[in-house]
Design a protein around this motif. Structure first.
Motif, PDB file in Angstrom:
ATOM      1  N   LEU A 149      20.854 -44.157  15.907  1.00 56.34           N
ATOM      2  CA  LEU A 149      21.890 -44.613  14.966  1.00 56.34           C
ATOM      3  C   LEU A 149      22.750 -43.445  14.523  1.00 56.34           C
ATOM      4  O   LEU A 149      23.976 -43.535  14.464  1.00 56.34           O
ATOM      5  CB  LEU A 149      21.224 -45.098  13.682  1.00 56.34           C
ATOM      6  CG  LEU A 149      20.854 -46.517  13.434  1.00 56.34           C
ATOM      7  CD1 LEU A 149      20.435 -46.638  11.988  1.00 56.34           C
ATOM      8  CD2 LEU A 149      21.984 -47.454  13.740  1.00 56.34           C
ATOM      9  N   GLY A 150      22.056 -42.373  14.183  1.00 57.17           N
ATOM     10  CA  GLY A 150      22.725 -41.163  13.715  1.00 57.17           C
ATOM     11  C   GLY A 150      23.722 -40.677  14.752  1.00 57.17           C
ATOM     12  O   GLY A 150      24.857 -40.327  14.434  1.00 57.17           O
ATOM     13  N   GLU A 151      23.299 -40.688  16.015  1.00 54.06           N
ATOM     14  CA  GLU A 151      24.180 -40.232  17.096  1.00 54.06           C
ATOM     15  C   GLU A 151      25.394 -41.152  17.221  1.00 54.06           C
ATOM     16  O   GLU A 151      26.527 -40.691  17.352  1.00 54.06           O
ATOM     17  CB  GLU A 151      23.402 -40.225  18.415  1.00 54.06           C
ATOM     18  CG  GLU A 151      22.596 -38.960  18.585  1.00 54.06           C
ATOM     19  CD  GLU A 151      21.725 -38.973  19.828  1.00 54.06           C
ATOM     20  OE1 GLU A 151      20.818 -38.152  19.898  1.00 54.06           O
ATOM     21  OE2 GLU A 151      21.954 -39.841  20.705  1.00 54.06           O
TER      22      GLU A 151
ATOM     23  N   GLU B  66      27.728 -50.617   8.909  1.00 52.09           N
ATOM     24  CA  GLU B  66      26.691 -50.913   9.916  1.00 52.09           C
ATOM     25  C   GLU B  66      25.524 -49.937   9.767  1.00 52.09           C
ATOM     26  O   GLU B  66      24.357 -50.310   9.860  1.00 52.09           O
ATOM     27  CB  GLU B  66      27.273 -50.791  11.330  1.00 52.09           C
ATOM     28  CG  GLU B  66      28.162 -51.938  11.736  1.00 52.09           C
ATOM     29  CD  GLU B  66      28.851 -51.689  13.071  1.00 52.09           C
ATOM     30  OE1 GLU B  66      28.804 -52.580  13.917  1.00 52.09           O
ATOM     31  OE2 GLU B  66      29.446 -50.595  13.257  1.00 52.09           O
ATOM     32  N   LEU B  67      25.880 -48.683   9.532  1.00 58.86           N
ATOM     33  CA  LEU B  67      24.851 -47.655   9.353  1.00 58.86           C
ATOM     34  C   LEU B  67      23.989 -47.995   8.130  1.00 58.86           C
ATOM     35  O   LEU B  67      22.758 -47.923   8.182  1.00 58.86           O
ATOM     36  CB  LEU B  67      25.516 -46.283   9.167  1.00 58.86           C
ATOM     37  CG  LEU B  67      24.583 -45.113   8.907  1.00 58.86           C
ATOM     38  CD1 LEU B  67      23.723 -44.821  10.122  1.00 58.86           C
ATOM     39  CD2 LEU B  67      25.354 -43.853   8.540  1.00 58.86           C
ATOM     40  N   ILE B  68      24.651 -48.424   7.052  1.00 60.05           N
ATOM     41  CA  ILE B  68      23.913 -48.751   5.832  1.00 60.05           C
ATOM     42  C   ILE B  68      22.967 -49.934   6.075  1.00 60.05           C
ATOM     43  O   ILE B  68      21.795 -49.897   5.702  1.00 60.05           O
ATOM     44  CB  ILE B  68      24.874 -49.009   4.647  1.00 60.05           C
ATOM     45  CG1 ILE B  68      25.587 -47.696   4.290  1.00 60.05           C
ATOM     46  CG2 ILE B  68      24.132 -49.552   3.430  1.00 60.05           C
ATOM     47  CD1 ILE B  68      26.682 -47.808   3.260  1.00 60.05           C
TER      48      ILE B  68
ATOM     49  N   THR C 201       9.010 -26.918   7.421  1.00 58.74           N
ATOM     50  CA  THR C 201       8.589 -27.678   8.598  1.00 58.74           C
ATOM     51  C   THR C 201       9.757 -28.499   9.102  1.00 58.74           C
ATOM     52  O   THR C 201      10.617 -28.927   8.342  1.00 58.74           O
ATOM     53  CB  THR C 201       7.384 -28.606   8.315  1.00 58.74           C
ATOM     54  OG1 THR C 201       7.749 -29.513   7.292  1.00 58.74           O
ATOM     55  CG2 THR C 201       6.149 -27.852   7.937  1.00 58.74           C
ATOM     56  N   GLU C 202       9.723 -28.714  10.417  1.00 56.73           N
ATOM     57  CA  GLU C 202      10.859 -29.378  11.045  1.00 56.73           C
ATOM     58  C   GLU C 202      10.750 -30.903  11.007  1.00 56.73           C
ATOM     59  O   GLU C 202      11.756 -31.599  10.955  1.00 56.73           O
ATOM     60  CB  GLU C 202      10.941 -28.902  12.484  1.00 56.73           C
ATOM     61  CG  GLU C 202      12.308 -29.096  13.062  1.00 56.73           C
ATOM     62  CD  GLU C 202      12.416 -28.515  14.459  1.00 56.73           C
ATOM     63  OE1 GLU C 202      11.670 -27.572  14.787  1.00 56.73           O
ATOM     64  OE2 GLU C 202      13.268 -29.030  15.214  1.00 56.73           O
ATOM     65  N   ASP C 203       9.524 -31.405  11.068  1.00 56.95           N
ATOM     66  CA  ASP C 203       9.406 -32.865  11.065  1.00 56.95           C
ATOM     67  C   ASP C 203       8.234 -33.346  10.220  1.00 56.95           C
ATOM     68  O   ASP C 203       7.467 -32.548   9.681  1.00 56.95           O
ATOM     69  CB  ASP C 203       9.315 -33.416  12.495  1.00 56.95           C
ATOM     70  CG  ASP C 203       8.122 -32.873  13.245  1.00 56.95           C
ATOM     71  OD1 ASP C 203       7.022 -32.837  12.663  1.00 56.95           O
ATOM     72  OD2 ASP C 203       8.269 -32.468  14.413  1.00 56.95           O
TER      73      ASP C 203
END
Ligand code: B1M
Length: 216
Positions: free
Chosen positions: A51-53, A64-66, A198-200
């Protein structure tokens, strides 16, 4: 439905903003005794990443994103509300917040669900939380770790502000600080004097668990 199909359908429900189907998939996964964390990380979250992309490439509008992110949040809420795995409770508490001025809370939600699934007691105080409130709550709940999430380059400075305020109050040593979020890096964490970067979500939960096990 196979595990692979469930993961793939989970991803699609986020792209389609289909809450009903998303909840059906969770139910289905439960009856199949599938690891829900895996379903979230590899299915729903993957849809969220895509979605982000799409949004960044102008292929998705803000409304739409919301819609889609609301479905993602609902998924996280439902998964969190389910009885956890059989893991034993870990002694120690983690406070999580998205910093002031920042509404992005999906990543923080994933960190919270993953930590909870590791048996960690998490106090999630929400989003757009001012530094003073973070500190007040950290003291009130007597937490071991204060974790902050920032998704905007303009709100990263709040993580620095937290470090400064804790030092100013003379209580920096009382807490371990953990920072994360897309624009946050190890370099940034080191620069502001945060204890853990931390990354994730999985790495965040593992590091928190490691620290809490050592402490107790
Ligand atoms: Co906005 N947004 N957004 N947004 N949004 C970004 C972040 C952006 C990169 C999109 C873009 O334009 N390219 C951009 C920021 C640019 C920048 O500053 N560098 C942006 C912008 C500009 C904005 C607005 C200003 C847009 C506007 O209004 N014009 C506005 C800001 C409002 C505000 O905060 N004041 C805004 C609003 C929104 C929505 C409300 C529509 C929605 C948020 C809904 C919600 O969260 N409830 C939204 C979304 C969804 C995004 C994107 C598309 C996705 C963010 C997300 O959920 N990622 C994002 C673009 C992108 O990232 N591709 C974007 C998935 C999530 C799982 O990843 O949060 O990184 P993430 O979390 C990861 C790790 O970072 C880590 O673990 C997580 C899971 O592995 N992690 C931690 C996170 N926190 C951690 C804490 C830890 C440890 C690890 O320790 C404590």
């Amino acid at each position: 439905m196979s595990k692979f199909e469930l993961i793939s359908e989970a991803r699609q429900t986020i792209l389609d903003a289909d809450e009903e189907k998303a909840l059906q998939i969770i139910e289905h996964a439960l009856t199949e005794e599938m690891d829900l964390l895996e379903l979230v990380q590899e299915g729903f979250a993957e849809g969220n990443r895509e979605l982000g992309e799409l949004f960044e490439n102008g292929k998705l509008s803000l409304p739409e994103l919301i819609f889609s992110t609301e479905v993602m949040k609902r998924v996280l809420e439902v998964v969190e509300s389910l009885p956890g795995s059989n893991r034993e409770k870990v002694k120690g508490k983690v406070l999580l917040a998205t910093v002031d001025g920042d509404v992005h809370d999906i990543g923080k939600g994933m960190v919270a669900s993953t930590m909870k699934s590791y048996g960690i007691d998490v106090i999630d105080i929400g989003r757009e939380v001012p530094v003073d409130t973070i500190i007040e709550k950290a003291k009130e709940f007597n937490v071991d770790i204060i974790g902050t999430s920032a998704l905007l380059t303009s709100t990263l400075k709040e993580q620095k502000k937290l470090e400064e305020k804790l030092r100013e109050l003379g209580i920096r040593d009382r807490f371990t600080t953990m920072v994360g979020g897309a624009p946050c890096t190890l370099r940034w964490a080191t620069r502001i004097g945060a204890d853990i970067y931390t990354e994730d979500a999985i790495e965040a939960a593992k590091k928190a668990l490691e620290l809490l096990m050592k402490k107790k």
